[in-house]
Motif scaffolding. Structure first.
Motif, PDB file in Angstrom:
ATOM      1  N   ARG A 203       0.829  -1.208   0.000  1.00 55.95           N
ATOM      2  CA  ARG A 203       0.000   0.000   0.000  1.00 55.95           C
ATOM      3  C   ARG A 203       0.865   1.259   0.000  1.00 55.95           C
ATOM      4  NH1 ARG A 203      -3.982  -0.021   4.673  1.00 55.95           N
ATOM      5  NH2 ARG A 203      -2.992  -1.899   5.480  1.00 55.95           N
ATOM      6  N   VAL A 204       2.010   1.207   0.664  1.00 65.46           N
ATOM      7  CA  VAL A 204       2.955   2.323   0.591  1.00 65.46           C
ATOM      8  C   VAL A 204       3.449   2.487  -0.852  1.00 65.46           C
ATOM      9  CG1 VAL A 204       5.189   3.229   1.347  1.00 65.46           C
ATOM     10  CG2 VAL A 204       3.686   2.097   2.984  1.00 65.46           C
ATOM     11  N   ALA A 205       3.728   1.364  -1.500  1.00 60.28           N
ATOM     12  CA  ALA A 205       4.178   1.410  -2.895  1.00 60.28           C
ATOM     13  C   ALA A 205       3.103   2.021  -3.790  1.00 60.28           C
ATOM     14  CB  ALA A 205       4.540   0.010  -3.383  1.00 60.28           C
ATOM     15  N   ILE A 206       1.844   1.721  -3.511  1.00 60.02           N
ATOM     16  CA  ILE A 206       0.740   2.314  -4.272  1.00 60.02           C
ATOM     17  C   ILE A 206       0.679   3.818  -4.010  1.00 60.02           C
ATOM     18  CG2 ILE A 206      -1.762   2.402  -4.546  1.00 60.02           C
ATOM     19  CD1 ILE A 206      -1.816  -0.581  -3.882  1.00 60.02           C
ATOM     20  N   ALA A 207       0.794   4.198  -2.732  1.00 56.60           N
ATOM     21  CA  ALA A 207       0.774   5.626  -2.392  1.00 56.60           C
ATOM     22  C   ALA A 207       1.894   6.370  -3.122  1.00 56.60           C
ATOM     23  CB  ALA A 207       0.910   5.797  -0.882  1.00 56.60           C
ATOM     24  N   ARG A 208       3.071   5.771  -3.163  1.00 54.32           N
ATOM     25  CA  ARG A 208       4.200   6.398  -3.872  1.00 54.32           C
ATOM     26  C   ARG A 208       3.907   6.516  -5.360  1.00 54.32           C
ATOM     27  NH1 ARG A 208       9.504   2.968  -3.589  1.00 54.32           N
ATOM     28  NH2 ARG A 208       8.145   1.651  -4.851  1.00 54.32           N
ATOM     29  N   ALA A 209       3.233   5.518  -5.921  1.00 50.52           N
ATOM     30  CA  ALA A 209       2.939   5.542  -7.354  1.00 50.52           C
ATOM     31  C   ALA A 209       1.919   6.608  -7.719  1.00 50.52           C
ATOM     32  CB  ALA A 209       2.446   4.163  -7.810  1.00 50.52           C
ATOM     33  N   ILE A 210       0.987   6.887  -6.804  1.00 50.78           N
ATOM     34  CA  ILE A 210      -0.107   7.795  -7.158  1.00 50.78           C
ATOM     35  C   ILE A 210       0.022   9.186  -6.529  1.00 50.78           C
ATOM     36  CG2 ILE A 210      -1.753   5.979  -7.709  1.00 50.78           C
ATOM     37  CD1 ILE A 210      -2.243   7.709  -4.461  1.00 50.78           C
ATOM     38  N   VAL A 211       1.098   9.424  -5.751  1.00 47.31           N
ATOM     39  CA  VAL A 211       1.236  10.692  -5.040  1.00 47.31           C
ATOM     40  C   VAL A 211       1.302  11.896  -5.982  1.00 47.31           C
ATOM     41  CG1 VAL A 211       3.767  10.643  -4.901  1.00 47.31           C
ATOM     42  CG2 VAL A 211       2.441  11.845  -3.143  1.00 47.31           C
ATOM     43  N   LYS A 212       1.843  11.690  -7.171  1.00 48.52           N
ATOM     44  CA  LYS A 212       1.932  12.802  -8.132  1.00 48.52           C
ATOM     45  C   LYS A 212       0.728  12.824  -9.068  1.00 48.52           C
ATOM     46  CE  LYS A 212       4.924   9.790 -10.845  1.00 48.52           C
ATOM     47  NZ  LYS A 212       6.296   9.489 -11.263  1.00 48.52           N
ATOM     48  N   LYS A 213      -0.269  11.996  -8.765  1.00 57.90           N
ATOM     49  CA  LYS A 213      -1.482  11.883  -9.574  1.00 57.90           C
ATOM     50  C   LYS A 213      -1.144  11.675 -11.058  1.00 57.90           C
ATOM     51  CE  LYS A 213      -4.442  14.488  -6.424  1.00 57.90           C
ATOM     52  NZ  LYS A 213      -5.378  15.628  -6.251  1.00 57.90           N
ATOM     53  N   PRO A 214      -0.438  10.590 -11.359  1.00 54.53           N
ATOM     54  CA  PRO A 214      -0.023  10.335 -12.733  1.00 54.53           C
ATOM     55  C   PRO A 214      -1.187   9.937 -13.624  1.00 54.53           C
ATOM     56  CG  PRO A 214       0.438   8.416 -11.406  1.00 54.53           C
ATOM     57  CD  PRO A 214      -0.068   9.475 -10.462  1.00 54.53           C
ATOM     58  N   GLU A 215      -1.036  10.129 -14.910  1.00 49.33           N
ATOM     59  CA  GLU A 215      -2.063   9.692 -15.855  1.00 49.33           C
ATOM     60  C   GLU A 215      -2.097   8.176 -15.972  1.00 49.33           C
ATOM     61  OE1 GLU A 215      -0.840  13.747 -17.631  1.00 49.33           O
ATOM     62  OE2 GLU A 215      -0.008  12.244 -16.304  1.00 49.33           O
ATOM     63  N   VAL A 216      -0.934   7.541 -15.786  1.00 51.55           N
ATOM     64  CA  VAL A 216      -0.813   6.091 -15.973  1.00 51.55           C
ATOM     65  C   VAL A 216      -0.116   5.469 -14.771  1.00 51.55           C
ATOM     66  CG1 VAL A 216       0.144   4.245 -17.419  1.00 51.55           C
ATOM     67  CG2 VAL A 216      -0.640   6.379 -18.476  1.00 51.55           C
ATOM     68  N   VAL A 217      -0.644   4.336 -14.292  1.00 47.35           N
ATOM     69  CA  VAL A 217       0.055   3.523 -13.299  1.00 47.35           C
ATOM     70  C   VAL A 217       0.290   2.146 -13.904  1.00 47.35           C
ATOM     71  CG1 VAL A 217      -0.121   2.322 -11.083  1.00 47.35           C
ATOM     72  CG2 VAL A 217      -0.803   4.717 -11.255  1.00 47.35           C
ATOM     73  N   LEU A 218       1.537   1.707 -13.874  1.00 46.17           N
ATOM     74  CA  LEU A 218       1.918   0.396 -14.382  1.00 46.17           C
ATOM     75  C   LEU A 218       2.253  -0.496 -13.192  1.00 46.17           C
ATOM     76  CD1 LEU A 218       4.266   1.599 -17.280  1.00 46.17           C
ATOM     77  CD2 LEU A 218       1.841   0.975 -17.430  1.00 46.17           C
ATOM     78  N   ALA A 219       1.549  -1.604 -13.070  1.00 43.03           N
ATOM     79  CA  ALA A 219       1.697  -2.498 -11.918  1.00 43.03           C
ATOM     80  C   ALA A 219       2.170  -3.866 -12.385  1.00 43.03           C
ATOM     81  CB  ALA A 219       0.382  -2.606 -11.157  1.00 43.03           C
ATOM     82  N   ASP A 220       3.392  -4.226 -12.027  1.00 46.55           N
ATOM     83  CA  ASP A 220       3.991  -5.485 -12.469  1.00 46.55           C
ATOM     84  C   ASP A 220       3.872  -6.531 -11.359  1.00 46.55           C
ATOM     85  OD1 ASP A 220       5.339  -7.414 -13.860  1.00 46.55           O
ATOM     86  OD2 ASP A 220       7.293  -6.427 -13.802  1.00 46.55           O
ATOM     87  N   GLU A 221       2.945  -7.459 -11.518  1.00 50.42           N
ATOM     88  CA  GLU A 221       2.691  -8.528 -10.545  1.00 50.42           C
ATOM     89  C   GLU A 221       2.557  -7.952  -9.128  1.00 50.42           C
ATOM     90  OE1 GLU A 221       2.001 -11.409 -11.457  1.00 50.42           O
ATOM     91  OE2 GLU A 221       3.059 -11.944 -13.279  1.00 50.42           O
ATOM     92  N   PRO A 222       1.641  -7.009  -8.912  1.00 52.46           N
ATOM     93  CA  PRO A 222       1.589  -6.297  -7.633  1.00 52.46           C
ATOM     94  C   PRO A 222       1.153  -7.119  -6.437  1.00 52.46           C
ATOM     95  CG  PRO A 222      -0.322  -5.743  -8.956  1.00 52.46           C
ATOM     96  CD  PRO A 222       0.584  -6.563  -9.841  1.00 52.46           C
ATOM     97  N   THR A 223       0.578  -8.297  -6.673  1.00 51.40           N
ATOM     98  CA  THR A 223       0.106  -9.123  -5.552  1.00 51.40           C
ATOM     99  C   THR A 223       0.902 -10.416  -5.406  1.00 51.40           C
ATOM    100  OG1 THR A 223      -1.540 -10.217  -6.962  1.00 51.40           O
ATOM    101  CG2 THR A 223      -2.243  -8.224  -5.788  1.00 51.40           C
TER     102      THR A 223
END
Length: 238
Positions: A154-174
């Motif tokens: 969840r911290v990794a998700i927060a870091r990915a979306i903190v800048k409100k990017p247009e695209v999030v790429l998730a490589d085997e996130p679970t």
């Protein structure tokens, strides 16, 4: 490119030299992603999923063909231009979390913002907003070693979306999470997709992830074998 189209690949090829025999990771892949999609690239290990995400994320370049991301041709970008595209417009989530162990949760999430011209007060607000989205504001001062696997992701998700990017790429996130945490993580990302309009593209072979996808692209030996739209109701159940 159409304003609603944010990613487009055309005859995308990636070949890795492997001694006497080349490894074809992607073989003339043609895909279009619209703004706000919640899509997954699925397939067995070695099918080309991660390679495709790496090229979309400007971490790698095609051997042939093209990848246009947010109106930028990845194959023509300089290293500086590719870094700018990633820093400003793309968030990444990895299966190994990739958190900095010596820094706090707050500092890990703040890191992408340090590459942008933003005041300290604005960064603080953005970090806490992001941690609130993933329900971890109370762990801002914790170090990664003090977190569970689910909390770390969840911290990794927060870091990915903190800048409100247009695209999030998730490589085997679970990949490193149990079923309960996997479902919690996916529900969080569905919520962020709906609230922020962020486009999510997953690389996965995890059935727990697939049930949440609204589009599933099957890769086999570097080729698109199937591309199907899934009902938005899918994944609502627990």
């Amino acid at each position: 490119m159409n304003n609603s189209v944010i990613i487009k690949t055309k005859d995308l090829v990636k070949v890795y030299p492997m001694g006497q025999h080349d490894l074809v990771a992607l073989d003339h892949v043609n895909l279009v992603f619209q703004k706000g999609e919640f899509a997954g690239v699925v397939g067995p290990s070695g099918s080309g999923k991660t390679t495709l995400l790496n090229i979309i994320g400007s971490l790698d370049t095609p051997s042939d063909g093209s990848a246009v991301v947010l109106d930028r041709n990845v194959e023509t970008l300089s290293n500086k231009e590719a870094a700018k595209l990633r820093n400003q417009h793309i968030g990444f989530i990895f299966q190994t979390f990739n958190l900095f162990p010596v820094y706090s949760v707050f500092e890990n999430v703040e890191f992408p913002l340090l590459l942008q011209r933003m005041s300290s007060a604005a960064r603080k607000k953005a970090v806490y907003d992001s941690l609130e989205w993933v329900h971890l504001a109370d762990r801002a001062k914790s170090k990664p070693a003090q977190l569970s696997g689910g909390q770390s992701q969840r911290v990794a998700i927060a870091r990915a979306i903190v800048k409100k990017p247009e695209v999030v790429l998730a490589d085997e996130p679970t990949a490193n999470l149990d079923a309960e945490n996997s479902h919690h993580i996916m529900k969080t990302m569905v919520q962020l997709n709906e609230e922020l309009g962020t486009t999510f593209v997953f690389s996965t072979h995890d059935e727990k992830v697939m049930r949440y996808l609204r589009r599933k692209i099957s890769l086999i030996d570097g080729k698109v074998a199937k591309d199907e739209v899934i009902s938005k109701k899918r994944g609502k159940s627990t």
